[in-house]
Structures are given as structure tokens and as C-alpha cells.
Design a protein around this motif. Structure first.
Motif, short mmCIF file in Angstrom:
data_model
loop_
_atom_site.label_atom_id
_atom_site.label_comp_id
_atom_site.label_asym_id
_atom_site.label_seq_id
_atom_site.Cartn_x
_atom_site.Cartn_y
_atom_site.Cartn_z
N UNK A 1 0.85 -1.19 0.00
CA UNK A 1 0.00 0.00 0.00
C UNK A 1 0.89 1.24 0.00
N UNK A 2 0.53 2.21 -0.82
CA UNK A 2 1.26 3.47 -0.88
C UNK A 2 0.37 4.62 -0.44
N UNK A 3 0.80 5.82 -0.75
CA UNK A 3 0.00 7.01 -0.45
C UNK A 3 0.64 7.86 0.63
N UNK A 4 0.04 9.01 0.82
CA UNK A 4 0.57 9.99 1.77
C UNK A 4 0.57 9.48 3.21
N UNK A 5 -0.29 8.50 3.50
CA UNK A 5 -0.35 7.94 4.85
C UNK A 5 0.92 7.18 5.21
N UNK A 6 1.78 6.92 4.24
CA UNK A 6 3.01 6.18 4.49
C UNK A 6 4.19 7.08 4.85
N UNK A 7 3.94 8.39 4.97
CA UNK A 7 5.01 9.28 5.42
C UNK A 7 5.45 8.91 6.82
N UNK A 8 6.75 8.95 7.05
CA UNK A 8 7.35 8.67 8.36
C UNK A 8 7.63 9.99 9.08
N UNK A 9 8.03 10.99 8.32
CA UNK A 9 8.18 12.34 8.82
C UNK A 9 8.19 13.29 7.63
N UNK A 10 8.01 14.57 7.90
CA UNK A 10 8.19 15.57 6.85
C UNK A 10 8.68 16.88 7.45
N UNK A 11 9.31 17.65 6.59
CA UNK A 11 9.77 18.99 6.94
C UNK A 11 9.01 19.96 6.05
N UNK A 12 8.40 20.94 6.68
CA UNK A 12 7.61 21.93 5.96
C UNK A 12 8.36 23.26 6.05
N UNK A 13 8.82 23.72 4.90
CA UNK A 13 9.54 24.99 4.82
C UNK A 13 8.54 26.08 4.43
N UNK A 14 8.52 27.15 5.21
CA UNK A 14 7.58 28.24 4.98
C UNK A 14 8.38 29.53 4.82
N UNK A 15 8.13 30.22 3.71
CA UNK A 15 8.87 31.45 3.39
C UNK A 15 8.65 32.53 4.46
N UNK A 16 7.40 32.75 4.84
CA UNK A 16 7.04 33.83 5.76
C UNK A 16 6.54 33.21 7.07
N UNK A 17 7.21 33.53 8.15
CA UNK A 17 6.86 32.96 9.45
C UNK A 17 5.40 33.21 9.82
N UNK A 18 4.80 34.26 9.29
CA UNK A 18 3.39 34.56 9.58
C UNK A 18 2.43 33.56 8.96
N UNK A 19 2.91 32.75 8.02
CA UNK A 19 2.06 31.74 7.38
C UNK A 19 2.14 30.37 8.05
N UNK A 20 3.00 30.21 9.03
CA UNK A 20 3.20 28.88 9.62
C UNK A 20 1.91 28.32 10.20
N UNK A 21 1.11 29.11 10.89
CA UNK A 21 -0.10 28.58 11.52
C UNK A 21 -1.12 28.09 10.50
N UNK A 22 -1.33 28.82 9.40
CA UNK A 22 -2.29 28.39 8.39
C UNK A 22 -1.78 27.12 7.69
N UNK A 23 -0.48 27.03 7.47
CA UNK A 23 0.12 25.84 6.87
C UNK A 23 -0.02 24.65 7.83
N UNK A 24 0.23 24.89 9.10
CA UNK A 24 0.09 23.84 10.12
C UNK A 24 -1.34 23.30 10.16
N UNK A 25 -2.33 24.18 10.05
CA UNK A 25 -3.73 23.75 10.07
C UNK A 25 -4.03 22.79 8.91
#
Length: 191
Positions: free
Chosen positions: A127-151
Motif C-alpha cells: 500500500x502506498x500514499x501519503x499515509x506512508x510518510x514517516x516524517x516531513x519537513x515543511x519549509x515556509x517562506x514567511x513565518x506569519x504563514x506557519x499557523x495556516x500551513x500547520x492547520x
């Protein structure tokens, strides 16, 4: 100019998975993984152009990296995900919307890791798909966008998935988010 333009047989193409983001102090940092004795299979995204075709400068300075690189063990396949931005058909989409770009990126990652896509690359997984992620790093250009990206990430990804959120300059003025990571999938047993 991509690998086919250079007359490199597809089976010999071994561009690494890659994420390129800036940092605040101007220094260059590199990290890598060296592997010996395992198969490494580059993975293309079925709904995205190859990286060497989806940058505005691709004809003069093409980007050579794999959207994913599968490391094939005896019972497990690890897929290293390159930094993925909200790029479709060579164009950045959802310009100005960090939430919209995050949604598109997660769609791209799900397509890359899909059972069908990995099967097309010659991998037989259960089985594949996004549910198989073990970890990820989310890079955000503007720190003010982190909360909306986190949601968006918390709504779309597994609750127990380790996610690091990092403020970093990205490679284009219109990219607001980029995500990379690692996925792990069990191979089908050979009878």
C-alpha cells in the motif's frame, strides 16, 4: 533539456532527491545519504512535469533531481521525497495563498507515493500514499504563514506524524511553502 535530451538511458538516471532552501546566515549546508548494496529507483510524479522542465530557466539551467528516490531493501521500500512546491505544468499555482499551496503540495506527494505510481516505477508494494510518510519537513517562506500551513497539514496528515516547521527562503518569490520527507512501505512478498 532533461535526461532524455542528453541521451542518458532512463535506467541509468540517478539524480538524487533534493531540497534546496536558503538560510538566514548565507552559509551553504549540505547533507546526504550514501547507500551500498541496495537498489535506488528514481520516482517521477505522474501529475507533475520532471524538475528539469518546470522552472522558468529550465532551458538554460535545467534542474537535475528526482522528485523521489526509492531505496529498495529486502522487505521495505523507503522513498526520499524531494522538496515539493506547488508547481503544476511548469507554473506555480495558488500564488499568494499559503494554505492553497500546501493543499496542492500534499496532493502532489500523495500522487508520487500512490501504489499505482510506485508500481509504474517497478516497485511492488502492499500500500502506498501519503499515509506512508514517516516524517516531513515543511519549509515556509514567511513565518506569519506557519499557523495556516500547520492547520492544513494537521487536517490532511496522520496525527502522530512528526512534522518540523521551518522558516526558510525558498527558490522563487511566488513559492510560499515547500515540503520534503521520508515514506516507508512494505513490499509484497515474492512467492
Amino acid at each position: 533539456m532533461c535526461s532524455s535530451d542528453l541521451k542518458i538511458p532512463t535506467g541509468q538516471r540517478r539524480y538524487p532527491a533534493n531540497t534546496g532552501v536558503g538560510n538566514s546566515d548565507g552559509r551553504v549546508s549540505l547533507s546526504g545519504i550514501a547507500c551500498k548494496g541496495i537498489d535506488m529507483i528514481p520516482i517521477d510524479n505522474p501529475i507533475q512535469l520532471p524538475p528539469c522542465q518546470h522552472s522558468p530557466w529550465h532551458e538554460t539551467s535545467p534542474l537535475f533531481f528526482s522528485q523521489g528516490m526509492a531505496l529498495v531493501g529486502t522487505s521495505e521500500v523507503l522513498v526520499l521525497l524531494s522538496g515539493t512546491g506547488s508547481v503544476f505544468g511548469g507554473n506555480i499555482v495558488d500564488i499568494g495563498s499559503a494554505a492553497g499551496q500546501t493543499e496542492r503540495i500534499l496532493d502532489l506527494i500523495d500522487a508520487l507515493l500512490s501504489t499505482d505510481n510506485l508500481s509504474n516505477a517497478g516497485l511492488e508494494i502492499i500500500e502506498g500514499g501519503i499515509s506512508k510518510l514517516v516524517y516531513c519537513v515543511v519549509y515556509v517562506e514567511d513565518v506569519h504563514n506557519i499557523e495556516v500551513v500547520r492547520e492544513v497539514c494537521e487536517r490532511r496528515l496522520a496525527r502522530d506524524l512528526p512534522i518540523a516547521y521551518v522558516q526558510a527562503p525558498l527558490c522563487s518569490n511566488n513559492l510560499l511553502v515547500e515540503i520534503d520527507g521520508l515514506a516507508s512501505m512494505e513490499q509484497k512478498t515474492v512467492k
